[in-house]
Design a protein around this motif. Sequence first.
Motif, PDB file in Angstrom:
ATOM      1  N   LYS A 194     -18.205 -30.253 -12.208  1.00  0.00           N
ATOM      2  CA  LYS A 194     -18.826 -29.169 -11.460  1.00  0.00           C
ATOM      3  C   LYS A 194     -19.149 -28.011 -12.385  1.00  0.00           C
ATOM      4  O   LYS A 194     -18.450 -27.794 -13.375  1.00  0.00           O
ATOM      5  CB  LYS A 194     -17.874 -28.692 -10.348  1.00  0.00           C
ATOM      6  N   ILE A 195     -20.222 -27.293 -12.047  1.00  0.00           N
ATOM      7  CA  ILE A 195     -20.565 -26.078 -12.787  1.00  0.00           C
ATOM      8  C   ILE A 195     -20.463 -24.906 -11.824  1.00  0.00           C
ATOM      9  O   ILE A 195     -20.980 -24.965 -10.701  1.00  0.00           O
ATOM     10  CB  ILE A 195     -22.005 -26.181 -13.353  1.00  0.00           C
ATOM     11  N   LYS A 196     -19.762 -23.854 -12.242  1.00  0.00           N
ATOM     12  CA  LYS A 196     -19.668 -22.649 -11.421  1.00  0.00           C
ATOM     13  C   LYS A 196     -20.575 -21.577 -12.026  1.00  0.00           C
ATOM     14  O   LYS A 196     -20.287 -21.059 -13.097  1.00  0.00           O
ATOM     15  CB  LYS A 196     -18.223 -22.136 -11.388  1.00  0.00           C
ATOM     16  N   ILE A 197     -21.673 -21.283 -11.336  1.00  0.00           N
ATOM     17  CA  ILE A 197     -22.588 -20.243 -11.835  1.00  0.00           C
ATOM     18  C   ILE A 197     -21.892 -18.900 -11.713  1.00  0.00           C
ATOM     19  O   ILE A 197     -21.380 -18.545 -10.650  1.00  0.00           O
ATOM     20  CB  ILE A 197     -23.904 -20.176 -11.035  1.00  0.00           C
ATOM     21  N   ASP A 198     -21.893 -18.140 -12.792  1.00  0.00           N
ATOM     22  CA  ASP A 198     -21.166 -16.877 -12.799  1.00  0.00           C
ATOM     23  C   ASP A 198     -21.693 -15.901 -11.744  1.00  0.00           C
ATOM     24  O   ASP A 198     -22.883 -15.825 -11.473  1.00  0.00           O
ATOM     25  CB  ASP A 198     -21.243 -16.224 -14.180  1.00  0.00           C
ATOM     26  N   ARG A 199     -20.738 -15.151 -11.211  1.00  0.00           N
ATOM     27  CA  ARG A 199     -20.991 -14.155 -10.176  1.00  0.00           C
ATOM     28  C   ARG A 199     -22.087 -13.165 -10.555  1.00  0.00           C
ATOM     29  O   ARG A 199     -22.836 -12.693  -9.699  1.00  0.00           O
ATOM     30  CB  ARG A 199     -19.668 -13.408  -9.977  1.00  0.00           C
ATOM     31  N   SER A 200     -22.174 -12.812 -11.852  1.00  0.00           N
ATOM     32  CA  SER A 200     -23.136 -11.775 -12.253  1.00  0.00           C
ATOM     33  C   SER A 200     -24.573 -12.171 -11.895  1.00  0.00           C
ATOM     34  O   SER A 200     -25.381 -11.312 -11.526  1.00  0.00           O
ATOM     35  CB  SER A 200     -23.018 -11.502 -13.747  1.00  0.00           C
ATOM     36  N   PHE A 201     -24.893 -13.462 -11.990  1.00  0.00           N
ATOM     37  CA  PHE A 201     -26.254 -13.900 -11.674  1.00  0.00           C
ATOM     38  C   PHE A 201     -26.510 -13.841 -10.174  1.00  0.00           C
ATOM     39  O   PHE A 201     -27.618 -13.566  -9.730  1.00  0.00           O
ATOM     40  CB  PHE A 201     -26.502 -15.324 -12.196  1.00  0.00           C
ATOM     41  N   ILE A 202     -25.466 -14.113  -9.396  1.00  0.00           N
ATOM     42  CA  ILE A 202     -25.627 -14.115  -7.940  1.00  0.00           C
ATOM     43  C   ILE A 202     -25.739 -12.686  -7.413  1.00  0.00           C
ATOM     44  O   ILE A 202     -26.575 -12.397  -6.554  1.00  0.00           O
ATOM     45  CB  ILE A 202     -24.434 -14.833  -7.261  1.00  0.00           C
ATOM     46  N   SER A 203     -24.921 -11.773  -7.970  1.00  0.00           N
ATOM     47  CA  SER A 203     -24.959 -10.407  -7.428  1.00  0.00           C
ATOM     48  C   SER A 203     -26.269  -9.702  -7.772  1.00  0.00           C
ATOM     49  O   SER A 203     -26.651  -8.749  -7.110  1.00  0.00           O
ATOM     50  CB  SER A 203     -23.742  -9.594  -7.889  1.00  0.00           C
ATOM     51  N   ASN A 204     -26.977 -10.190  -8.812  1.00  0.00           N
ATOM     52  CA  ASN A 204     -28.260  -9.573  -9.170  1.00  0.00           C
ATOM     53  C   ASN A 204     -29.472 -10.283  -8.567  1.00  0.00           C
ATOM     54  O   ASN A 204     -30.604  -9.912  -8.865  1.00  0.00           O
ATOM     55  CB  ASN A 204     -28.410  -9.547 -10.698  1.00  0.00           C
ATOM     56  N   LEU A 205     -29.208 -11.280  -7.738  1.00  0.00           N
ATOM     57  CA  LEU A 205     -30.307 -12.100  -7.194  1.00  0.00           C
ATOM     58  C   LEU A 205     -31.442 -11.273  -6.601  1.00  0.00           C
ATOM     59  O   LEU A 205     -32.610 -11.496  -6.901  1.00  0.00           O
ATOM     60  CB  LEU A 205     -29.776 -13.052  -6.116  1.00  0.00           C
ATOM     61  N   GLU A 206     -31.078 -10.317  -5.737  1.00  0.00           N
ATOM     62  CA  GLU A 206     -32.111  -9.540  -5.046  1.00  0.00           C
ATOM     63  C   GLU A 206     -32.742  -8.491  -5.957  1.00  0.00           C
ATOM     64  O   GLU A 206     -33.940  -8.271  -5.919  1.00  0.00           O
ATOM     65  CB  GLU A 206     -31.535  -8.854  -3.798  1.00  0.00           C
TER      66      GLU A 206
END
Length: 279
Positions: A194-206
């Motif tokens: 499994k790969i866990k995409i780091d939170r930083s990319f998700i929080s900047n999505l918008e």
Amino acid sequence: RAKREGRGRVRFFESEMDQELRDRRLLQHDLRQALEQNQFLVYFQPQARVDGEVIGFEALLRWNHPTRGFVLPDQFIPLAEENGLIVQIGEWVLREACREAASWPRPLQVAVNLSPIQFQAGDLERSIHQILLETGLTPTRLEVEITEGVLIGDFTRALNLLRRLKALGIRIAMDDFGTGYSSLSYLQSFPFDKIKIDRSFISNLEATPQSAEIVRAVLSLAHALHIPVIAEGVETEAQRAFLAREACEEMQGYLVGRPALIERYLDLVGVTVERRLYA
Ligand code: C2E
Ligand code: MG
Ligand code: MG
Ligand code: MG
């Protein structure tokens, strides 16, 4: 006059640094007693498919310090890595997490973070094997999360250990994907589950169009390699919808649930309150 002010400022910084150093030493000293004095707790945070179905939990360590209150892992794990205590602490987390998961009526998975130091010192394979026997947890229900730090240093040793863990049936996840220097090159050295995409990319999505493109690229790469992806730090429905559209498999974050004592999630693991009270 300017010179005097300058000196004053330097002295101020020095004393601030002294203070920080003293504080670290104090914490490090307290850490030595934390295990025997039962000051550690394991919190659990749900992991779900992007449709919301919970499939497991990540175990997250908490230190309830006698005078400071809750200390977060980022503040004390580096200290425990410095003095080697992370080996014992990490073993304790593994045992607690496996024992807890083994008691769940639903066979959900449990994910545990491993420190690079645990790969270098002690006998990680033996202790994990022992803990699985002791708790009776089916190995395929255990996932270990590693960061690229594990593969820096003694690469061959770490790789061999990962292979042996995988041979036991344990699943291996690459945590904080995208934040390191060489995440990509590690994908070719080991078959991660499994790969866990780091939170930083998700929080900047918008806010940042680049983040959305990076998440898309990671998903397309992972899928080409047949590795499922979990997104960390999913907090909003808009983020979830984006991930679902882009065929991300799983998510973890405040939208699904915060890290908490397992008591908060008993219904999810299949325990009814009556059973806990009267069993
Ligand atoms: P991690 O493994 O990447 O864990 C995810 C972190 O993100 C956790 O922080 C979690 O509380 C936080 N988080 C989860 N969902 C959200 C969200 O929606 N929004 C925000 N803002 N944050 C979210 P935590 O618990 O403070 O842990 C920090 C790091 O400490 C972990 O990062 C992990 O690297 C390390 N850690 C935690 N427990 C252990 C442990 O038992 N052993 C080792 N070696 N490291 C641990
Ligand atoms: Mg993790
Ligand atoms: Mg992470
Ligand atoms: Mg992290």
